[in-house]
Enzyme design. Structure first.
Site: not given
Ligand code: COA
Length: 372
Positions: A155
């Site tokens: 990235c």
């Molecule tokens: N639809 C519905 N629910 C979902 C889901 C989906 N697609 N994916 C995950 N969930 C649920 C999970 O099961 C979890 O449920 P629980 O609390 O009952 O266990 C809940 O949502 C939270 O999941 P989590 O993965 O912890 O979400 P988050 O708030 O951390 O968001 C990201 C996920 C990926 C959006 C976030 O962590 C993020 O953007 N991180 C940085 C990523 C980044 O910048 N990466 C660089 C890439 S180059």
């Protein structure tokens, strides 16, 4: 040492838009089919049913509502959930070269520079469609002489590419550098992984860097400084590579696509980004209050709001930290450049801003610019 300016930027947006609802419908159709197929094992408690995805979650957790992809049909087909991009003959232009030329034309036009004026080309992105010959050398045959090479810092590729271009101009090995970011993120995204199937989109950006004294455009953006940082982490990883064939047991496994521990990335990268930009500004005898704009990496809205709030010490105005990820999703290295391309023309002479990317490696890159 010569001053360097960003005298043009360009953007290529693929035609295939996909809304969250469309993506989620395809994902859920696949989940329902798999659960139906495995219903006996699920009823017997031998298998956990797959969980459905939701548009509301995606928008709340990431801020993403739409993305553009090179091929919509394959991604939205629950049977495949992979973009369909036919291989081309060696005599035909490659997909990444084609995207790059679209974006490059925009950057060259803005700078009022003809294709033959470029003497160095850098392709900087997360995934190259082949190891060699370099995509940059393929682009070169449509532009001019000089030389080109490909580089990858995930990235952060664009900011690292800008630093490489600025260094080349300052050292005298080039006068005009075209840096392009043809990101086909749909190719490395596992559209069957509920945690990440919504994260990425495709796009290509281009940046023209010139020695200030030869630039025709007089209202470009002078580069005040670049600052790069890396630290090893497995929290964003993709094990796809040329050695995969040397162990057939791993071929086609999920780790040969993008995998991340999103929560950890969020927690570990945000404070580091704030420190990185603060240190960079201090080295230039500037403070965050000197900045009119933050063109941040576009991966997650909550991440960008947190970084901007911590850096400025207050709630940022929407125009101070422009958001494009709602429309484009995470386009890897192209994201902060799309934000710059779309939200920089209104700056006044003397206004300053920072382009900042962050991602796998970990890697962080910042470029502080001043409007001429
Ligand atoms: N639809 C519905 N629910 C979902 C889901 C989906 N697609 N994916 C995950 N969930 C649920 C999970 O099961 C979890 O449920 P629980 O609390 O009952 O266990 C809940 O949502 C939270 O999941 P989590 O993965 O912890 O979400 P988050 O708030 O951390 O968001 C990201 C996920 C990926 C959006 C976030 O962590 C993020 O953007 N991180 C940085 C990523 C980044 O910048 N990466 C660089 C890439 S180059």
């Amino acid at each position: 040492m010569p001053e360097v300016v960003i005298s043009g930027t360009g953007l290529y947006t693929p035609p295939g838009a996909i809304s969250n609802d469309e993506l989620v419908n395809a994902f859920n159709a696949w989940v329902d089919r798999e659960n139906e197929k495995n219903k006996e094992a699920i009823a017997a408690g031998e298998l956990e049913p797959l969980a459905r995805s939701s548009s509301d979650f995606i928008e709340k957790a990431s801020g993403i509502v739409n993305r553009y992809v090179v091929n919509r049909e394959g991604v939205l087909d629950p049977q495949s959930m992979v973009p369909r991009i036919p291989e081309r003959s060696n005599e035909d232009i490659s997909v990444q070269c084609e995207m790059a030329l679209h974006a490059a034309r925009g950057a060259l036009a803005q700078a009022r520079v003809g294709p033959s004026g470029v003497d160095m080309i850098i392709v900087a992105c997360s995934n190259m469609q082949r190891p060699y010959p370099a995509i940059a050398v393929e682009i070169q045959q449509f532009l001019s002489g000089g030389y080109g090479y490909d580089m990858n810092v995930a990235c952060s590729s664009a900011t690292f590419g800008i630093q490489a271009g600025v260094d080349a101009i300052r050292s005298g090995s080039a006068k005009r550098v075209l840096m392009v970011n043809p990101e086909i993120c749909s190719g490395h995204l596992n559209f069957r992984d509920r945690d990440s199937h919504f994260i990425f989109g495709d796009a290509c950006t281009a940046v023209l860097l010139e020695r200030e004294d030869i630039a025709r455009r007089k209202d470009g953006y002078r580069v005040l400084g670049c600052h790069l940082w890396t630290q090893f982490s497995n929290n964003i990883r993709n094990n796809f590579g040329f050695l995969n064939r040397a162990d057939e047991t791993g071929v086609g496994k999920p780790d040969k696509l993008f995998v991340q521990n999103g929560r950890k990335v969020f927690k570990e990268v945000c404070p580091q980004v704030v420190k990185h930009i603060s240190d960079h500004l201090e080295s230039l005898a500037l403070t965050p209050s000197d900045l009119s704009r933050l063109w941040l990496h576009q991966a997650n809205l909550n991440m960008n709001q947190l970084v901007a709030r911590k850096l400025l010490g207050r709630e940022p105005e929407p125009r101070e930290a422009p958001v494009i990820l709602n429309e484009y999703a995470n386009t890897s290295s192209a994201g902060s450049i799309i934000a710059f391309h779309k939200h920089s023309l209104d700056l006044k002479a003397g206004d300053k801003g920072v382009i900042c990317s962050f991602g796998a490696g970990y890697s962080i890159g910042s470029v502080v610019v001043e409007k001429q």
